[in-house]
Design an enzyme around this catalytic site. Structure first.
Site, short mmCIF file in Angstrom:
data_model
loop_
_atom_site.label_atom_id
_atom_site.label_comp_id
_atom_site.label_asym_id
_atom_site.label_seq_id
_atom_site.Cartn_x
_atom_site.Cartn_y
_atom_site.Cartn_z
N TYR A 150 0.84 -1.19 0.00
CA TYR A 150 0.00 0.00 0.00
C TYR A 150 0.87 1.24 0.00
O TYR A 150 2.07 1.19 0.29
CB TYR A 150 -0.98 0.00 1.17
CG TYR A 150 -0.41 0.30 2.54
CD1 TYR A 150 -0.49 1.59 3.09
CD2 TYR A 150 0.19 -0.69 3.31
CE1 TYR A 150 0.01 1.86 4.35
CE2 TYR A 150 0.69 -0.43 4.57
CZ TYR A 150 0.60 0.86 5.09
OH TYR A 150 1.10 1.13 6.34
N CYS A 151 0.26 2.38 -0.33
CA CYS A 151 1.00 3.63 -0.43
C CYS A 151 0.05 4.76 -0.03
O CYS A 151 -0.60 4.67 1.00
CB CYS A 151 1.53 3.82 -1.85
SG CYS A 151 0.28 3.71 -3.14
N GLY A 152 -0.02 5.80 -0.86
CA GLY A 152 -0.93 6.89 -0.56
C GLY A 152 -2.29 6.72 -1.21
O GLY A 152 -3.32 6.94 -0.58
N MET A 183 -3.42 4.76 2.01
CA MET A 183 -3.49 5.69 3.13
C MET A 183 -4.58 6.75 2.98
O MET A 183 -5.13 7.24 3.97
CB MET A 183 -2.14 6.37 3.33
CG MET A 183 -1.12 5.53 4.07
SD MET A 183 -1.56 5.25 5.80
CE MET A 183 -1.38 6.92 6.46
#
Length: 292
Positions: A245-247, A274
């Site tokens: 996962y990231c932003g 996120m």
């Protein structure tokens, strides 16, 4: 029978195959200009695609055509039917070979690579280094926008490559799942205000996606270097599920793609990442260093 298409090709491979029948080259660029204040506002890459792209390349608008129009977060995967219609209109479908690139850091390309595989289309690869590498090699660019030849997209969705917020929340105590936060270390540790709340999802490790690329060329580091780093992080353990996962579900696909290059092709991506998680105040976040 032709050998299986690798997950990545270099500019010389594409240059040699550019006139192949059934080859579909796709620019999948979006832009995230750094704001002076306030949130990031994503932009389509259509305007920068038109004056300069690889000859024959079509444009895939990840922000509009390949996103859920009803989602509060940008780039959310749409339903399968919407995706299939948009892909087919670009000529992506039965019999096609797809090469995806973007105009800068490569993660828009890996996002479309992941999304095509999620929807059941496997004959797709990423151009290592994207448009900058193509131009650095001295190859031609053009402003001629081609007309696509539509195809029928008949892929079957692969739900194991996707995670929702609810699925992530339900797996927090699952020791057989490794959550990988691919953002930079200060953001991971909660030292900067990037999202609605600071920190990372409990139990997730940090593996910054930009560390996987050569900063001078924008191409991926050698595969064996990546393999050693992934082994050290426990990401090649077949007994555990890896979720990145990231932003907003874009950069996370860069790590999923790099893992595929070393043989780990079953990595899932948390689509909302996120942006979705931090926007839900009832969901936990922690700060500090990686647990590994």
């Amino acid at each position: 029978m032709a050998p299986p298409l690798p997950s990545q090709v270099d500019v010389e491979w594409l240059h040699q195959h550019l006139d192949d029948a059934d080859l579909v080259v796709v620019d999948a660029t979006n832009h995230l200009p750094v704001p002076t204040d306030g949130p990031y506002v994503p932009e389509s890459g259509a305007e920068t695609y038109r004056p300069e792209h690889i000859p024959g390349a079509l444009f895939a608008d990840l922000l509009v055509a390949f996103a859920d129009p009803d989602s509060p977060e940008p780039w959310t995967a749409p339903d399968h039917e919407r995706f299939a219609a948009a892909a087919g209109a670009l000529g992506i479908g039965d019999g096609a070979t797809v090469v995806v690139y973007d105009q800068h850091d490569g993660f828009w390309a890996t996002r479309f690579w992941w999304h095509l595989r999620y929807e059941g289309f496997e004959n797709v690869t990423v151009l290592d280094g994207g448009l900058p590498a193509w131009k650095a090699a001295g190859h031609q660019v053009t402003d001629v926008v081609p007309v696509p030849t539509p195809r029928t997209f008949t892929g079957t969705r692969r739900p194991e490559l996707f995670r929702s917020t609810e699925e992530i929340a339900a797996s927090l105590d699952n020791e057989n799942t490794i959550l990988v936060n691919v953002l930079d270390e200060p953001t991971y540790r909660g030292e900067v205000d990037t999202y609605a709340r600071r920190g990372h999802i409990p139990g997730s490790i940090n593996l910054p996606v930009f560390s996987l690329r050569d900063p001078d060329t924008g191409t991926l580091r050698p595969t064996e270097e990546l393999r050693r780093e992934f082994e050290a992080a426990g990401l090649l353990d077949d007994d555990r599920t890896v979720v990145t996962y990231c932003g907003g579900g874009i950069a996370a696909t860069g790590v999923a793609h790099a893992l595929a290059l070393v043989g780990r092709e079953d990595v899932a991506v948390y689509d909302g990442s996120m942006t979705a998680w931090a926007g839900r105040p009832e969901l936990p976040l922690v700060t500090g260093d990686s647990p590994r």
